[in-house]
Design a protein around this motif. Structure first.
Motif, PDB file in Angstrom:
ATOM      1  N   ASP A 135      19.987  18.001  75.869  1.00  8.81           N
ATOM      2  CA  ASP A 135      19.700  18.270  77.276  1.00  8.81           C
ATOM      3  C   ASP A 135      19.470  16.961  78.032  1.00  8.81           C
ATOM      4  O   ASP A 135      18.613  16.158  77.629  1.00  8.81           O
ATOM      5  CB  ASP A 135      18.470  19.173  77.392  1.00  8.81           C
ATOM      6  CG  ASP A 135      18.151  19.492  78.835  1.00  8.81           C
ATOM      7  OD1 ASP A 135      18.816  20.372  79.406  1.00  8.81           O
ATOM      8  OD2 ASP A 135      17.238  18.850  79.409  1.00  8.81           O
ATOM      9  N   PRO A 136      20.199  16.705  79.120  1.00 11.17           N
ATOM     10  CA  PRO A 136      20.041  15.437  79.848  1.00 11.17           C
ATOM     11  C   PRO A 136      18.618  15.185  80.340  1.00 11.17           C
ATOM     12  O   PRO A 136      18.152  14.036  80.318  1.00 11.17           O
ATOM     13  CB  PRO A 136      21.013  15.581  81.027  1.00 11.17           C
ATOM     14  CG  PRO A 136      22.026  16.582  80.569  1.00 11.17           C
ATOM     15  CD  PRO A 136      21.273  17.537  79.684  1.00 11.17           C
ATOM     16  N   ASP A 137      17.916  16.244  80.777  1.00 11.29           N
ATOM     17  CA  ASP A 137      16.546  16.058  81.245  1.00 11.29           C
ATOM     18  C   ASP A 137      15.633  15.593  80.120  1.00 11.29           C
ATOM     19  O   ASP A 137      14.738  14.768  80.337  1.00 11.29           O
ATOM     20  CB  ASP A 137      16.011  17.362  81.846  1.00 11.29           C
ATOM     21  CG  ASP A 137      16.711  17.739  83.140  1.00 11.29           C
ATOM     22  OD1 ASP A 137      17.246  16.838  83.813  1.00 11.29           O
ATOM     23  OD2 ASP A 137      16.738  18.944  83.476  1.00 11.29           O
ATOM     24  N   GLU A 174      16.516  11.926  79.058  1.00 11.60           N
ATOM     25  CA  GLU A 174      16.028  10.958  80.032  1.00 11.60           C
ATOM     26  C   GLU A 174      14.622  10.497  79.715  1.00 11.60           C
ATOM     27  O   GLU A 174      14.238   9.361  80.006  1.00 11.60           O
ATOM     28  CB  GLU A 174      16.055  11.584  81.430  1.00 11.60           C
ATOM     29  CG  GLU A 174      15.636  10.641  82.538  1.00 11.60           C
ATOM     30  CD  GLU A 174      15.769  11.270  83.918  1.00 11.60           C
ATOM     31  OE1 GLU A 174      15.763  10.527  84.904  1.00 11.60           O
ATOM     32  OE2 GLU A 174      15.876  12.522  83.988  1.00 11.60           O
ATOM     33  N   ARG A 219      18.994   8.884  80.728  1.00 16.32           N
ATOM     34  CA  ARG A 219      19.753  10.054  81.150  1.00 16.32           C
ATOM     35  C   ARG A 219      21.255   9.826  81.038  1.00 16.32           C
ATOM     36  O   ARG A 219      21.790   8.895  81.656  1.00 16.32           O
ATOM     37  CB  ARG A 219      19.405  10.432  82.585  1.00 16.32           C
ATOM     38  CG  ARG A 219      20.041  11.757  83.029  1.00 16.32           C
ATOM     39  CD  ARG A 219      19.648  12.127  84.440  1.00 16.32           C
ATOM     40  NE  ARG A 219      20.175  13.439  84.782  1.00 16.32           N
ATOM     41  CZ  ARG A 219      19.551  14.584  84.519  1.00 16.32           C
ATOM     42  NH1 ARG A 219      18.360  14.547  83.940  1.00 16.32           N
ATOM     43  NH2 ARG A 219      20.087  15.744  84.827  1.00 16.32           N
ATOM     44  N   PRO A 220      21.955  10.671  80.267  1.00 18.00           N
ATOM     45  CA  PRO A 220      23.414  10.543  80.210  1.00 18.00           C
ATOM     46  C   PRO A 220      24.051  11.130  81.461  1.00 18.00           C
ATOM     47  O   PRO A 220      23.617  12.163  81.970  1.00 18.00           O
ATOM     48  CB  PRO A 220      23.780  11.362  78.965  1.00 18.00           C
ATOM     49  CG  PRO A 220      22.700  12.394  78.859  1.00 18.00           C
ATOM     50  CD  PRO A 220      21.458  11.735  79.383  1.00 18.00           C
ATOM     51  N   GLU A 221      25.081  10.449  81.949  1.00 16.17           N
ATOM     52  CA  GLU A 221      25.842  10.941  83.097  1.00 16.17           C
ATOM     53  C   GLU A 221      27.285  11.148  82.664  1.00 16.17           C
ATOM     54  O   GLU A 221      27.787  10.464  81.776  1.00 16.17           O
ATOM     55  CB  GLU A 221      25.788   9.944  84.257  1.00 16.17           C
ATOM     56  CG  GLU A 221      24.382   9.634  84.765  1.00 16.17           C
ATOM     57  CD  GLU A 221      23.739  10.807  85.496  1.00 16.17           C
ATOM     58  OE1 GLU A 221      24.458  11.788  85.814  1.00 16.17           O
ATOM     59  OE2 GLU A 221      22.517  10.746  85.750  1.00 16.17           O
ATOM     60  N   LEU A 244      29.459  16.432  80.612  1.00 13.68           N
ATOM     61  CA  LEU A 244      28.692  16.638  79.380  1.00 13.68           C
ATOM     62  C   LEU A 244      29.038  17.970  78.714  1.00 13.68           C
ATOM     63  O   LEU A 244      28.270  18.920  78.681  1.00 13.68           O
ATOM     64  CB  LEU A 244      27.195  16.549  79.691  1.00 13.68           C
ATOM     65  CG  LEU A 244      26.753  15.251  80.382  1.00 13.68           C
ATOM     66  CD1 LEU A 244      25.262  15.282  80.672  1.00 13.68           C
ATOM     67  CD2 LEU A 244      27.133  14.037  79.546  1.00 13.68           C
ATOM     68  N   TYR A 296      30.481  10.599  78.472  1.00 12.72           N
ATOM     69  CA  TYR A 296      29.114  10.332  78.927  1.00 12.72           C
ATOM     70  C   TYR A 296      28.926   8.828  79.061  1.00 12.72           C
ATOM     71  O   TYR A 296      29.678   8.029  78.501  1.00 12.72           O
ATOM     72  CB  TYR A 296      28.087  10.891  77.934  1.00 12.72           C
ATOM     73  CG  TYR A 296      28.044  10.099  76.650  1.00 12.72           C
ATOM     74  CD1 TYR A 296      27.165   9.020  76.495  1.00 12.72           C
ATOM     75  CD2 TYR A 296      28.902  10.403  75.596  1.00 12.72           C
ATOM     76  CE1 TYR A 296      27.151   8.265  75.328  1.00 12.72           C
ATOM     77  CE2 TYR A 296      28.892   9.654  74.432  1.00 12.72           C
ATOM     78  CZ  TYR A 296      28.020   8.586  74.302  1.00 12.72           C
ATOM     79  OH  TYR A 296      28.009   7.834  73.150  1.00 12.72           O
ATOM     80  N   LEU A 325      25.326   6.079  79.281  1.00 12.64           N
ATOM     81  CA  LEU A 325      23.883   5.904  79.341  1.00 12.64           C
ATOM     82  C   LEU A 325      23.538   4.737  80.267  1.00 12.64           C
ATOM     83  O   LEU A 325      24.388   3.883  80.551  1.00 12.64           O
ATOM     84  CB  LEU A 325      23.326   5.643  77.939  1.00 12.64           C
ATOM     85  CG  LEU A 325      23.399   6.816  76.961  1.00 12.64           C
ATOM     86  CD1 LEU A 325      23.011   6.360  75.554  1.00 12.64           C
ATOM     87  CD2 LEU A 325      22.511   7.965  77.412  1.00 12.64           C
TER      88      LEU A 325
END
Length: 202
Positions: free
Chosen positions: A47-49, A52, A57-59, A62, A68, A70
């Motif tokens: 989970d990105p949240d 983080e 946080r991966p962008e 996804l 992705y 980092l």
């Protein structure tokens, strides 16, 4: 058992070989049991949240087949995703070094066994020279598991390891890093001895 001793022996360390997109790679394997249910551990690594809070946080896109990136510039593709048991991603560091990370989760009552496999074609990636600011993959991924456990235990993210250079470590954490690095040196030497070519006929 003292806290440093416990932190050193909590992880099983081994080696193998693996074919990855970049070629035939050396693979290091870390196995550790985390006292949290598999669903919680899966959320923490996917989970990105959650990521983080203790990694960055991966962008990106996804999902399986997506990509992705980092905050530190590490990027890659999501190769396999089978909730809540398997996640495989390619990893390209800012310096251009390519690798592959695979995380297997298996449930054991209210605990989860985490098997982390990291494979790279880069020579010497497991152990980095002591004067380098770059993390050695062996102790580096152990500290990742520490941060994962801290997050699941509810530790204040400001107290977790986060993404810093290992040369910034001080005191017990610096000692732990060096002790773990020595353990990986020993594990690699044992593995190489077990797999060295048998002598030919005289």
């Amino acid at each position: 058992m003292s806290e440093p001793d416990s932190a050193t022996t909590a992880t099983e360390r081994s080696f193998g070989r693996r074919q990855i997109q970049a070629g035939h790679a050396l693979m290091m394997v870390l196995t550790r049991t985390i006292p949290h249910p598999i669903g919680e551990v899966w959320t923490a690594i996917s989970d990105p949240d959650a990521l983080e809070r203790y990694v960055g946080r991966p962008e990106g896109d996804l999902r399986r087949g997506g990509s992705y990136e980092l905050p530190d510039g590490t990027r890659g593709s999501i190769l396999r995703c089978d909730p809540p048991r398997l996640l495989t991603v390619s990893v390209t560091r800012p310096g251009g070094h390519s690798a592959e990370l695979e995380v297997h989760l298996s449930a054991d009552d209210s605990q989860t066994q985490v098997e982390l496999k990291y494979a790279s074609v880069r020579h010497g990636f497991v152990l980095i020279d002591a004067h380098s600011g770059e993390w050695a993959a062996g102790p580096g991924w152990e500290f990742f598991l520490d941060s994962l456990s801290d997050y699941l235990d509810g530790t204040d993210p400001d107290e977790a390891l986060g993404i810093i250079g290992w040369t910034s470590l001080e005191g017990e954490r610096r000692d732990l890093y060096e002790t773990r690095n020595a353990e990986w040196e020993g594990a690699k030497a044992d593995w190489e001895h077990e797999h060295e070519a048998a002598p030919g006929p005289v």
